[in-house]
Write an enzyme that holds these catalytic residues in place. Structure first.
Site, PDB file in Angstrom:
ATOM      1  N   SER A  55       0.803  -1.228   0.000  1.00  0.00           N
ATOM      2  CA  SER A  55       0.000   0.000   0.000  1.00  0.00           C
ATOM      3  C   SER A  55       0.832   1.273   0.000  1.00  0.00           C
ATOM      4  O   SER A  55       0.694   2.140   0.856  1.00  0.00           O
ATOM      5  CB  SER A  55      -0.936  -0.029   1.199  1.00  0.00           C
ATOM      6  OG  SER A  55      -1.698  -1.198   1.101  1.00  0.00           O
TER       7      SER A  55
ATOM      8  N   ARG B 249       7.447   6.357  -4.052  1.00  0.00           N
ATOM      9  CA  ARG B 249       8.016   6.879  -2.794  1.00  0.00           C
ATOM     10  C   ARG B 249       7.368   6.135  -1.639  1.00  0.00           C
ATOM     11  O   ARG B 249       6.221   5.698  -1.713  1.00  0.00           O
ATOM     12  CB  ARG B 249       7.761   8.385  -2.655  1.00  0.00           C
ATOM     13  CG  ARG B 249       6.293   8.729  -2.585  1.00  0.00           C
ATOM     14  CD  ARG B 249       5.963  10.191  -2.471  1.00  0.00           C
ATOM     15  NE  ARG B 249       4.531  10.373  -2.712  1.00  0.00           N
ATOM     16  CZ  ARG B 249       3.998  10.567  -3.906  1.00  0.00           C
ATOM     17  NH1 ARG B 249       4.781  10.628  -4.966  1.00  0.00           N
ATOM     18  NH2 ARG B 249       2.693  10.711  -4.054  1.00  0.00           N
TER      19      ARG B 249
ATOM     20  N   ASP C  43      -3.983  -1.402  -1.076  1.00  0.00           N
ATOM     21  CA  ASP C  43      -5.104  -1.757  -0.196  1.00  0.00           C
ATOM     22  C   ASP C  43      -6.388  -1.032  -0.587  1.00  0.00           C
ATOM     23  O   ASP C  43      -7.487  -1.560  -0.431  1.00  0.00           O
ATOM     24  CB  ASP C  43      -4.778  -1.498   1.282  1.00  0.00           C
ATOM     25  CG  ASP C  43      -4.438  -0.038   1.575  1.00  0.00           C
ATOM     26  OD1 ASP C  43      -4.201   0.732   0.636  1.00  0.00           O
ATOM     27  OD2 ASP C  43      -4.395   0.326   2.767  1.00  0.00           O
TER      28      ASP C  43
END
Length: 500
Positions: free
Chosen positions: A180, A195, A233
Protein backbone atom coordinates in the site's frame (compact mmCIF):
# COMPACT_ATOMS: atom_id res chain seq x y z
CA UNK A 1 19.20 32.10 31.42
CA UNK A 2 16.94 33.92 33.89
CA UNK A 3 13.31 32.84 33.90
CA UNK A 4 10.92 35.54 32.73
CA UNK A 5 8.71 37.23 35.28
CA UNK A 6 5.65 35.22 34.38
CA UNK A 7 7.51 32.10 35.38
CA UNK A 8 8.38 30.65 32.01
CA UNK A 9 11.34 30.66 29.70
CA UNK A 10 13.28 28.47 27.33
CA UNK A 11 16.78 27.10 26.94
CA UNK A 12 18.51 25.68 23.89
CA UNK A 13 19.72 22.14 24.51
CA UNK A 14 23.06 20.84 23.13
CA UNK A 15 21.02 18.96 20.52
CA UNK A 16 19.78 22.30 19.18
CA UNK A 17 16.22 21.70 20.43
CA UNK A 18 14.51 24.45 22.39
CA UNK A 19 13.03 23.30 25.69
CA UNK A 20 10.41 25.43 27.40
CA UNK A 21 10.33 25.44 31.18
CA UNK A 22 8.06 27.01 33.76
CA UNK A 23 8.72 27.96 37.35
CA UNK A 24 6.34 29.00 40.07
CA UNK A 25 6.45 32.70 40.85
CA UNK A 26 4.14 32.42 43.87
CA UNK A 27 4.25 30.36 47.01
CA UNK A 28 0.55 29.42 46.91
CA UNK A 29 -0.39 25.77 46.73
CA UNK A 30 -2.68 26.41 43.75
CA UNK A 31 -1.02 26.39 40.35
CA UNK A 32 -1.80 29.43 38.16
CA UNK A 33 -4.29 28.42 35.47
CA UNK A 34 -5.82 30.18 32.50
CA UNK A 35 -9.27 31.62 33.09
CA UNK A 36 -12.38 30.52 31.26
CA UNK A 37 -12.45 33.83 29.35
CA UNK A 38 -8.81 33.47 28.25
CA UNK A 39 -9.51 29.99 26.88
CA UNK A 40 -12.66 31.21 25.09
CA UNK A 41 -10.68 34.04 23.43
CA UNK A 42 -8.05 31.60 22.23
CA UNK A 43 -10.67 29.16 20.99
CA UNK A 44 -12.18 31.86 18.75
CA UNK A 45 -8.79 32.30 17.08
CA UNK A 46 -8.47 28.57 16.42
CA UNK A 47 -12.05 28.33 15.17
CA UNK A 48 -11.26 30.81 12.41
CA UNK A 49 -8.06 28.90 11.53
CA UNK A 50 -9.50 25.38 11.41
CA UNK A 51 -13.06 25.95 10.10
CA UNK A 52 -13.83 25.13 6.45
CA UNK A 53 -16.75 26.99 4.88
CA UNK A 54 -18.92 25.29 2.21
CA UNK A 55 -17.68 27.84 -0.35
CA UNK A 56 -14.03 27.01 0.38
CA UNK A 57 -14.85 23.28 0.16
CA UNK A 58 -16.38 23.71 -3.29
CA UNK A 59 -13.25 25.52 -4.46
CA UNK A 60 -11.11 22.65 -3.17
CA UNK A 61 -13.34 20.13 -5.02
CA UNK A 62 -12.85 21.97 -8.32
CA UNK A 63 -9.08 22.06 -7.87
CA UNK A 64 -9.18 18.38 -6.91
CA UNK A 65 -11.08 17.44 -10.09
CA UNK A 66 -8.50 19.25 -12.24
CA UNK A 67 -5.71 17.37 -10.45
CA UNK A 68 -7.42 13.98 -10.99
CA UNK A 69 -7.87 14.75 -14.69
CA UNK A 70 -4.23 15.76 -15.09
CA UNK A 71 -3.09 12.51 -13.45
CA UNK A 72 -5.15 10.48 -15.97
CA UNK A 73 -3.77 12.43 -18.94
CA UNK A 74 -0.05 12.35 -18.20
CA UNK A 75 2.35 10.07 -16.31
CA UNK A 76 4.47 11.20 -13.33
CA UNK A 77 2.01 13.76 -11.94
CA UNK A 78 1.88 14.74 -8.25
CA UNK A 79 -1.41 12.85 -7.84
CA UNK A 80 -0.38 9.96 -10.11
CA UNK A 81 -3.81 8.32 -10.75
CA UNK A 82 -2.22 4.91 -11.12
CA UNK A 83 -3.84 2.39 -13.54
CA UNK A 84 -4.06 -0.86 -11.54
CA UNK A 85 -4.77 -3.35 -14.37
CA UNK A 86 -7.73 -4.60 -12.35
CA UNK A 87 -10.34 -4.79 -15.11
CA UNK A 88 -13.92 -4.06 -14.06
CA UNK A 89 -15.76 -5.17 -10.97
CA UNK A 90 -15.88 -8.77 -9.67
CA UNK A 91 -18.83 -10.92 -10.77
CA UNK A 92 -19.22 -12.37 -7.23
CA UNK A 93 -18.87 -15.81 -8.84
CA UNK A 94 -15.11 -15.96 -8.11
CA UNK A 95 -14.26 -19.08 -6.08
CA UNK A 96 -11.30 -20.97 -4.64
CA UNK A 97 -8.43 -20.67 -2.14
CA UNK A 98 -6.14 -17.64 -2.45
CA UNK A 99 -3.39 -16.24 -0.27
CA UNK A 100 -3.09 -12.56 0.53
CA UNK A 101 -0.08 -10.79 1.99
CA UNK A 102 -0.59 -7.30 3.37
CA UNK A 103 2.34 -5.02 4.15
CA UNK A 104 0.59 -2.28 6.13
CA UNK A 105 1.80 0.68 8.16
CA UNK A 106 2.20 -1.25 11.44
CA UNK A 107 1.74 -4.97 10.75
CA UNK A 108 2.46 -7.62 8.19
CA UNK A 109 -0.62 -9.79 7.71
CA UNK A 110 -0.92 -13.12 5.93
CA UNK A 111 -4.39 -14.41 5.02
CA UNK A 112 -5.80 -17.56 3.49
CA UNK A 113 -9.10 -16.58 1.87
CA UNK A 114 -11.63 -19.12 0.60
CA UNK A 115 -13.96 -17.41 -1.88
CA UNK A 116 -17.31 -19.20 -1.91
CA UNK A 117 -19.09 -17.14 -4.60
CA UNK A 118 -22.19 -14.94 -4.11
CA UNK A 119 -20.12 -12.40 -2.21
CA UNK A 120 -19.30 -14.91 0.54
CA UNK A 121 -15.88 -15.91 1.87
CA UNK A 122 -14.02 -17.46 4.79
CA UNK A 123 -10.66 -16.29 6.06
CA UNK A 124 -7.78 -17.47 8.29
CA UNK A 125 -5.07 -14.94 9.12
CA UNK A 126 -1.90 -14.25 11.12
CA UNK A 127 -0.29 -10.91 11.97
CA UNK A 128 3.41 -10.15 12.43
CA UNK A 129 4.59 -6.89 14.02
CA UNK A 130 6.90 -4.61 12.02
CA UNK A 131 9.64 -2.83 13.97
CA UNK A 132 10.75 0.74 13.27
CA UNK A 133 14.18 -0.69 12.33
CA UNK A 134 12.64 -2.93 9.67
CA UNK A 135 10.82 0.06 8.17
CA UNK A 136 14.11 1.96 7.74
CA UNK A 137 16.53 -0.92 7.02
CA UNK A 138 17.51 -2.35 3.60
CA UNK A 139 14.44 -2.91 1.37
CA UNK A 140 15.49 -6.44 0.41
CA UNK A 141 15.61 -7.40 4.11
CA UNK A 142 12.02 -6.18 4.48
CA UNK A 143 10.88 -8.49 1.65
CA UNK A 144 12.93 -11.35 3.14
CA UNK A 145 10.94 -10.89 6.35
CA UNK A 146 7.68 -10.98 4.32
CA UNK A 147 8.77 -14.24 2.66
CA UNK A 148 9.77 -15.82 5.98
CA UNK A 149 6.40 -14.97 7.57
CA UNK A 150 4.58 -16.33 4.52
CA UNK A 151 6.54 -19.57 4.70
CA UNK A 152 5.74 -19.92 8.42
CA UNK A 153 2.04 -19.35 7.68
CA UNK A 154 1.97 -21.95 4.88
CA UNK A 155 3.86 -24.50 6.99
CA UNK A 156 1.31 -23.98 9.78
CA UNK A 157 -1.90 -23.94 7.71
CA UNK A 158 -1.22 -26.48 4.95
CA UNK A 159 -0.70 -29.59 7.10
CA UNK A 160 -2.89 -32.60 7.90
CA UNK A 161 -3.48 -34.14 11.35
CA UNK A 162 -0.23 -36.11 11.04
CA UNK A 163 1.78 -32.95 10.49
CA UNK A 164 2.35 -33.74 6.77
CA UNK A 165 2.03 -31.03 4.12
CA UNK A 166 -1.21 -31.03 2.13
CA UNK A 167 0.46 -29.37 -0.86
CA UNK A 168 1.03 -31.52 -3.93
CA UNK A 169 4.56 -31.87 -5.33
CA UNK A 170 5.41 -28.67 -7.23
CA UNK A 171 2.08 -27.00 -6.36
CA UNK A 172 2.25 -23.20 -6.35
CA UNK A 173 -0.31 -21.19 -4.43
CA UNK A 174 -1.71 -18.00 -6.06
CA UNK A 175 -1.09 -14.87 -3.97
CA UNK A 176 -2.29 -11.28 -4.03
CA UNK A 177 0.33 -8.98 -2.51
CA UNK A 178 -1.15 -5.84 -0.96
CA UNK A 179 1.60 -3.25 -1.07
CA UNK A 180 0.00 0.00 0.00
CA UNK A 181 2.56 2.53 -1.15
CA UNK A 182 2.47 4.48 -4.42
CA UNK A 183 3.82 2.41 -7.31
CA UNK A 184 3.70 2.88 -11.05
CA UNK A 185 2.52 -0.30 -12.74
CA UNK A 186 2.65 -1.34 -16.37
CA UNK A 187 1.32 -4.81 -15.53
CA UNK A 188 -0.57 -6.22 -12.59
CA UNK A 189 2.23 -8.31 -11.08
CA UNK A 190 4.92 -5.63 -11.19
CA UNK A 191 5.20 -2.24 -9.51
CA UNK A 192 7.90 0.39 -9.26
CA UNK A 193 7.84 2.19 -5.90
CA UNK A 194 7.43 5.94 -6.44
CA UNK A 195 8.02 6.88 -2.79
CA UNK A 196 7.55 5.45 0.67
CA UNK A 197 4.72 6.90 2.78
CA UNK A 198 3.36 6.18 6.31
CA UNK A 199 6.75 6.68 7.93
CA UNK A 200 8.53 3.95 5.93
CA UNK A 201 11.99 4.70 4.56
CA UNK A 202 13.51 1.29 3.67
CA UNK A 203 16.67 1.91 1.67
CA UNK A 204 17.32 0.97 -1.97
CA UNK A 205 13.64 0.44 -2.74
CA UNK A 206 12.27 3.69 -4.23
CA UNK A 207 12.46 3.57 -8.02
CA UNK A 208 12.78 -0.25 -8.03
CA UNK A 209 10.32 -3.02 -8.95
CA UNK A 210 9.05 -4.25 -5.58
CA UNK A 211 7.37 -7.23 -7.29
CA UNK A 212 10.78 -8.40 -8.48
CA UNK A 213 12.35 -7.80 -5.05
CA UNK A 214 9.60 -9.85 -3.40
CA UNK A 215 9.99 -12.68 -5.96
CA UNK A 216 13.71 -12.80 -5.15
CA UNK A 217 12.87 -13.26 -1.45
CA UNK A 218 10.28 -15.97 -2.26
CA UNK A 219 12.95 -17.91 -4.20
CA UNK A 220 15.53 -17.42 -1.45
CA UNK A 221 13.23 -19.04 1.13
CA UNK A 222 11.72 -21.59 -1.27
CA UNK A 223 8.14 -20.42 -0.69
CA UNK A 224 5.63 -22.36 -2.88
CA UNK A 225 3.81 -19.23 -4.06
CA UNK A 226 3.24 -17.41 -7.34
CA UNK A 227 2.45 -13.72 -6.98
CA UNK A 228 -0.52 -13.14 -9.28
CA UNK A 229 -1.21 -9.51 -8.44
CA UNK A 230 0.49 -6.59 -6.72
CA UNK A 231 -2.23 -4.31 -5.44
CA UNK A 232 -2.86 -1.30 -3.25
CA UNK A 233 -5.10 -1.76 -0.20
CA UNK A 234 -7.46 0.94 -1.49
CA UNK A 235 -7.97 -0.91 -4.78
CA UNK A 236 -8.53 -4.08 -2.75
CA UNK A 237 -11.08 -2.25 -0.61
CA UNK A 238 -12.98 -1.16 -3.73
CA UNK A 239 -13.09 -4.71 -5.11
CA UNK A 240 -13.90 -6.43 -1.78
CA UNK A 241 -16.67 -3.95 -0.97
CA UNK A 242 -18.19 -4.32 -4.44
CA UNK A 243 -17.90 -8.13 -4.18
CA UNK A 244 -20.12 -7.97 -1.08
CA UNK A 245 -22.30 -4.97 -2.07
CA UNK A 246 -22.41 -4.07 -5.79
CA UNK A 247 -23.67 -0.50 -5.10
CA UNK A 248 -20.15 0.41 -3.92
CA UNK A 249 -18.45 2.58 -6.56
CA UNK A 250 -15.67 4.28 -4.57
CA UNK A 251 -13.31 3.12 -1.83
CA UNK A 252 -11.49 5.40 0.58
CA UNK A 253 -8.96 4.81 3.34
CA UNK A 254 -8.68 7.19 6.27
CA UNK A 255 -6.08 5.73 8.61
CA UNK A 256 -2.31 6.12 8.96
CA UNK A 257 -2.42 7.29 5.35
CA UNK A 258 -5.32 8.41 3.18
CA UNK A 259 -6.24 7.32 -0.33
CA UNK A 260 -9.07 6.52 -2.75
CA UNK A 261 -9.81 4.16 -5.63
CA UNK A 262 -12.65 4.03 -8.15
CA UNK A 263 -13.50 2.44 -11.51
CA UNK A 264 -12.57 4.62 -14.51
CA UNK A 265 -13.49 4.22 -18.20
CA UNK A 266 -10.39 3.16 -20.15
CA UNK A 267 -11.28 5.67 -22.91
CA UNK A 268 -10.67 8.48 -20.39
CA UNK A 269 -7.23 7.23 -19.27
CA UNK A 270 -5.24 9.03 -21.93
CA UNK A 271 -1.81 7.91 -20.70
CA UNK A 272 -2.42 4.17 -21.40
CA UNK A 273 -3.81 4.59 -24.93
CA UNK A 274 -0.75 2.81 -26.40
CA UNK A 275 -1.53 -0.49 -24.59
CA UNK A 276 -4.32 -1.41 -27.01
CA UNK A 277 -6.96 -1.98 -24.33
CA UNK A 278 -10.59 -1.82 -25.50
CA UNK A 279 -12.05 1.67 -24.95
CA UNK A 280 -15.23 0.11 -23.56
CA UNK A 281 -13.31 -1.61 -20.76
CA UNK A 282 -13.14 -0.26 -17.23
CA UNK A 283 -10.10 -0.21 -14.97
CA UNK A 284 -9.68 0.53 -11.28
CA UNK A 285 -7.61 3.65 -10.58
CA UNK A 286 -5.52 4.00 -7.44
CA UNK A 287 -5.56 7.78 -6.97
CA UNK A 288 -2.80 8.19 -4.34
CA UNK A 289 -4.57 11.43 -3.49
CA UNK A 290 -2.63 11.99 -0.26
CA UNK A 291 -0.24 13.97 -2.48
CA UNK A 292 -2.91 16.49 -3.58
CA UNK A 293 -1.61 20.09 -3.39
CA UNK A 294 1.93 18.97 -2.48
CA UNK A 295 4.87 21.30 -3.06
CA UNK A 296 2.82 24.25 -4.40
CA UNK A 297 0.34 24.45 -1.47
CA UNK A 298 -2.17 26.50 -3.49
CA UNK A 299 -5.53 25.02 -2.53
CA UNK A 300 -5.59 23.56 0.98
CA UNK A 301 -6.11 25.70 4.09
CA UNK A 302 -2.77 25.07 5.82
CA UNK A 303 -2.11 26.69 9.19
CA UNK A 304 1.35 27.37 10.61
CA UNK A 305 0.94 24.17 12.68
CA UNK A 306 0.42 22.17 9.48
CA UNK A 307 3.49 23.83 8.00
CA UNK A 308 5.54 22.77 11.06
CA UNK A 309 4.27 19.18 10.83
CA UNK A 310 5.29 19.19 7.17
CA UNK A 311 8.75 20.70 7.74
CA UNK A 312 9.56 18.23 10.52
CA UNK A 313 8.24 15.17 8.66
CA UNK A 314 10.50 12.67 6.90
CA UNK A 315 9.13 13.94 3.52
CA UNK A 316 8.83 17.76 3.65
CA UNK A 317 6.59 19.23 0.94
CA UNK A 318 5.06 15.84 0.05
CA UNK A 319 1.69 14.26 0.94
CA UNK A 320 0.13 17.67 1.71
CA UNK A 321 -3.49 16.41 1.76
CA UNK A 322 -2.59 13.40 3.89
CA UNK A 323 -0.88 15.60 6.49
CA UNK A 324 -4.15 17.46 7.17
CA UNK A 325 -6.25 14.31 7.39
CA UNK A 326 -4.36 11.21 8.39
CA UNK A 327 -4.44 9.68 11.85
CA UNK A 328 -0.68 9.88 11.87
CA UNK A 329 -0.71 13.69 12.14
CA UNK A 330 -3.87 14.96 13.89
CA UNK A 331 -2.51 14.44 17.41
CA UNK A 332 0.69 16.23 16.46
CA UNK A 333 -1.25 19.26 15.15
CA UNK A 334 -3.05 19.52 18.50
CA UNK A 335 0.23 19.09 20.42
CA UNK A 336 1.80 21.98 18.50
CA UNK A 337 -1.10 24.28 19.44
CA UNK A 338 -0.75 23.27 23.11
CA UNK A 339 3.03 23.88 23.00
CA UNK A 340 2.50 27.34 21.51
CA UNK A 341 0.13 28.22 24.37
CA UNK A 342 2.66 26.87 26.88
CA UNK A 343 5.36 29.06 25.33
CA UNK A 344 3.03 32.07 25.50
CA UNK A 345 2.51 31.42 29.22
CA UNK A 346 -1.21 30.65 28.81
CA UNK A 347 -1.18 26.98 29.87
CA UNK A 348 0.40 24.93 32.67
CA UNK A 349 2.28 27.75 34.40
CA UNK A 350 4.48 26.45 37.19
CA UNK A 351 4.21 22.87 35.92
CA UNK A 352 6.87 20.77 34.25
CA UNK A 353 5.71 20.31 30.67
CA UNK A 354 8.73 18.49 29.21
CA UNK A 355 6.65 15.39 28.44
CA UNK A 356 4.58 17.41 25.97
CA UNK A 357 7.71 18.59 24.15
CA UNK A 358 8.29 15.25 22.39
CA UNK A 359 7.04 15.26 18.78
CA UNK A 360 4.19 12.79 18.14
CA UNK A 361 3.76 12.02 21.86
CA UNK A 362 0.14 13.18 21.60
CA UNK A 363 -1.62 10.37 19.77
CA UNK A 364 -4.66 10.83 17.57
CA UNK A 365 -6.35 8.21 19.79
CA UNK A 366 -6.27 10.86 22.55
CA UNK A 367 -8.36 13.18 20.34
CA UNK A 368 -10.92 10.39 19.93
CA UNK A 369 -11.06 9.89 23.71
CA UNK A 370 -11.31 13.62 24.38
CA UNK A 371 -14.19 14.05 21.94
CA UNK A 372 -16.08 11.07 23.33
CA UNK A 373 -15.59 11.89 27.05
CA UNK A 374 -19.15 11.57 28.46
CA UNK A 375 -18.48 13.08 31.93
CA UNK A 376 -19.34 16.63 33.03
CA UNK A 377 -15.93 17.06 34.59
CA UNK A 378 -14.22 15.57 31.49
CA UNK A 379 -12.50 12.91 33.59
CA UNK A 380 -11.08 11.12 30.55
CA UNK A 381 -9.16 14.28 29.64
CA UNK A 382 -7.91 14.60 33.24
CA UNK A 383 -6.65 11.04 32.87
CA UNK A 384 -4.81 11.72 29.59
CA UNK A 385 -3.00 14.80 30.88
CA UNK A 386 -2.12 13.45 34.33
CA UNK A 387 -1.21 9.91 33.30
CA UNK A 388 0.72 10.59 30.10
CA UNK A 389 2.01 14.12 30.62
CA UNK A 390 1.99 14.65 34.42
CA UNK A 391 0.19 18.02 34.24
CA UNK A 392 -2.95 19.20 36.02
CA UNK A 393 -5.83 20.83 34.15
CA UNK A 394 -8.87 22.94 35.01
CA UNK A 395 -12.33 22.32 33.61
CA UNK A 396 -11.98 25.43 31.40
CA UNK A 397 -8.74 24.07 29.94
CA UNK A 398 -10.23 20.63 29.40
CA UNK A 399 -13.24 22.12 27.60
CA UNK A 400 -10.81 24.06 25.43
CA UNK A 401 -8.80 20.91 24.61
CA UNK A 402 -11.95 19.05 23.67
CA UNK A 403 -13.16 21.92 21.46
CA UNK A 404 -9.74 22.06 19.79
CA UNK A 405 -9.80 18.30 19.15
CA UNK A 406 -13.25 18.74 17.59
CA UNK A 407 -12.00 21.51 15.28
CA UNK A 408 -9.04 19.43 14.06
CA UNK A 409 -11.08 16.22 13.69
CA UNK A 410 -13.92 18.03 11.92
CA UNK A 411 -11.55 19.73 9.47
CA UNK A 412 -10.04 16.32 8.59
CA UNK A 413 -13.48 14.84 7.90
CA UNK A 414 -14.62 17.81 5.80
CA UNK A 415 -11.44 17.73 3.71
CA UNK A 416 -12.02 14.00 3.22
CA UNK A 417 -15.51 14.85 1.92
CA UNK A 418 -13.87 17.17 -0.66
CA UNK A 419 -11.87 14.25 -2.08
CA UNK A 420 -14.93 11.99 -2.28
CA UNK A 421 -16.95 14.81 -3.88
CA UNK A 422 -14.31 15.27 -6.59
CA UNK A 423 -14.66 11.62 -7.72
CA UNK A 424 -18.48 11.69 -7.41
CA UNK A 425 -18.60 14.84 -9.55
CA UNK A 426 -16.11 13.51 -12.10
CA UNK A 427 -18.02 10.23 -12.59
CA UNK A 428 -21.53 11.78 -12.38
CA UNK A 429 -22.58 9.56 -9.48
CA UNK A 430 -24.54 12.27 -7.67
CA UNK A 431 -28.03 11.79 -9.14
CA UNK A 432 -28.17 7.99 -8.94
CA UNK A 433 -26.16 7.97 -5.71
CA UNK A 434 -23.59 5.40 -4.66
CA UNK A 435 -21.99 3.74 -1.68
CA UNK A 436 -18.45 4.58 -0.63
CA UNK A 437 -16.59 1.75 1.10
CA UNK A 438 -14.49 3.41 3.81
CA UNK A 439 -11.80 1.87 5.97
CA UNK A 440 -8.94 2.90 8.25
CA UNK A 441 -8.60 3.68 11.94
CA UNK A 442 -9.81 7.26 11.63
CA UNK A 443 -13.03 6.26 9.89
CA UNK A 444 -13.60 3.23 12.10
CA UNK A 445 -12.62 4.60 15.51
CA UNK A 446 -12.83 8.39 15.53
CA UNK A 447 -16.23 9.40 16.97
CA UNK A 448 -18.47 11.23 14.51
CA UNK A 449 -15.98 11.09 11.63
CA UNK A 450 -18.44 9.46 9.19
CA UNK A 451 -21.25 11.87 10.17
CA UNK A 452 -18.95 14.83 9.55
CA UNK A 453 -17.99 13.46 6.12
CA UNK A 454 -21.71 13.19 5.26
CA UNK A 455 -22.32 16.71 6.59
CA UNK A 456 -19.48 17.91 4.36
CA UNK A 457 -20.99 16.21 1.29
CA UNK A 458 -24.31 17.99 1.92
CA UNK A 459 -22.45 21.30 2.33
CA UNK A 460 -20.78 20.73 -1.05
CA UNK A 461 -23.69 19.30 -3.07
CA UNK A 462 -26.77 20.48 -1.18
CA UNK A 463 -29.47 17.91 -0.41
CA UNK A 464 -28.32 15.58 -3.19
CA UNK A 465 -25.18 15.00 -1.13
CA UNK A 466 -27.31 12.59 0.94
CA UNK A 467 -27.24 10.20 -2.05
CA UNK A 468 -23.58 9.48 -1.32
CA UNK A 469 -23.32 7.16 1.67
CA UNK A 470 -20.14 5.88 3.26
CA UNK A 471 -20.16 2.49 4.95
CA UNK A 472 -17.63 0.24 6.63
CA UNK A 473 -15.69 -1.32 3.81
CA UNK A 474 -14.86 -4.97 3.49
CA UNK A 475 -11.31 -6.07 4.21
CA UNK A 476 -9.50 -4.78 1.14
CA UNK A 477 -5.99 -5.94 1.87
CA UNK A 478 -7.09 -9.51 2.65
CA UNK A 479 -10.35 -10.38 0.89
CA UNK A 480 -9.90 -7.74 -1.84
CA UNK A 481 -6.41 -8.96 -2.59
CA UNK A 482 -7.69 -12.54 -2.89
CA UNK A 483 -10.61 -11.52 -5.15
CA UNK A 484 -8.19 -9.61 -7.42
CA UNK A 485 -5.85 -12.62 -7.54
CA UNK A 486 -8.89 -14.70 -8.59
CA UNK A 487 -10.07 -12.14 -11.20
CA UNK A 488 -6.53 -11.94 -12.65
CA UNK A 489 -6.20 -15.72 -12.84
CA UNK A 490 -9.55 -15.94 -14.69
CA UNK A 491 -8.53 -13.10 -17.07
CA UNK A 492 -5.10 -14.59 -17.78
CA UNK A 493 -6.53 -18.11 -18.29
CA UNK A 494 -8.94 -16.60 -20.83
CA UNK A 495 -5.99 -14.96 -22.64
CA UNK A 496 -7.38 -11.44 -22.11
CA UNK A 497 -4.68 -8.73 -22.14
CA UNK A 498 -1.93 -11.23 -21.21
CA UNK A 499 0.72 -8.49 -21.58
CA UNK A 500 -0.63 -6.60 -18.55
Amino acid sequence: MVASRRGSGSIVLPSGQTMAFHTRTHQEEDLPHATKKTMADHLRKYESLFTLTPQRMRMIVEAFKDTLELGLQKPKQIVPMIPTFVFGYPTAKEQGDFLALDLGGTNLRVCLVTLQGDGKFEMTQSKYRLTEEQKQDEGQKLFDFCAECLKTFIDTNYIDENGQTTLKEGEMLPLGFTFSYPCTQNRIDHGELIRWTKGFGAKNTEGRDVGEMFRKSLEKYNVPVVMTALINDTTGTLIASHYVNPRTKIAVIFGTGCNAAYMENVRDIEKIKDLGIDDKAQMAINCEWGAFDSFEHEHLPRTKYDATVDEQSNKPGEQAFEKLISGRYLGEILRLVICELIDEGVLFLGQNTYKLETPYCFETAFLSLMESDPTDELLMIIGIFTHFFAVETTLAERQFFRALATLIGRRAARLSACGIAAIVSRMNYLDEGCLVGADGSLYNKYPGFADRVHEGLVDIFGDKGRNIITHHAEDGSGVGSAVIAAMTKIRRDAGLYPNV
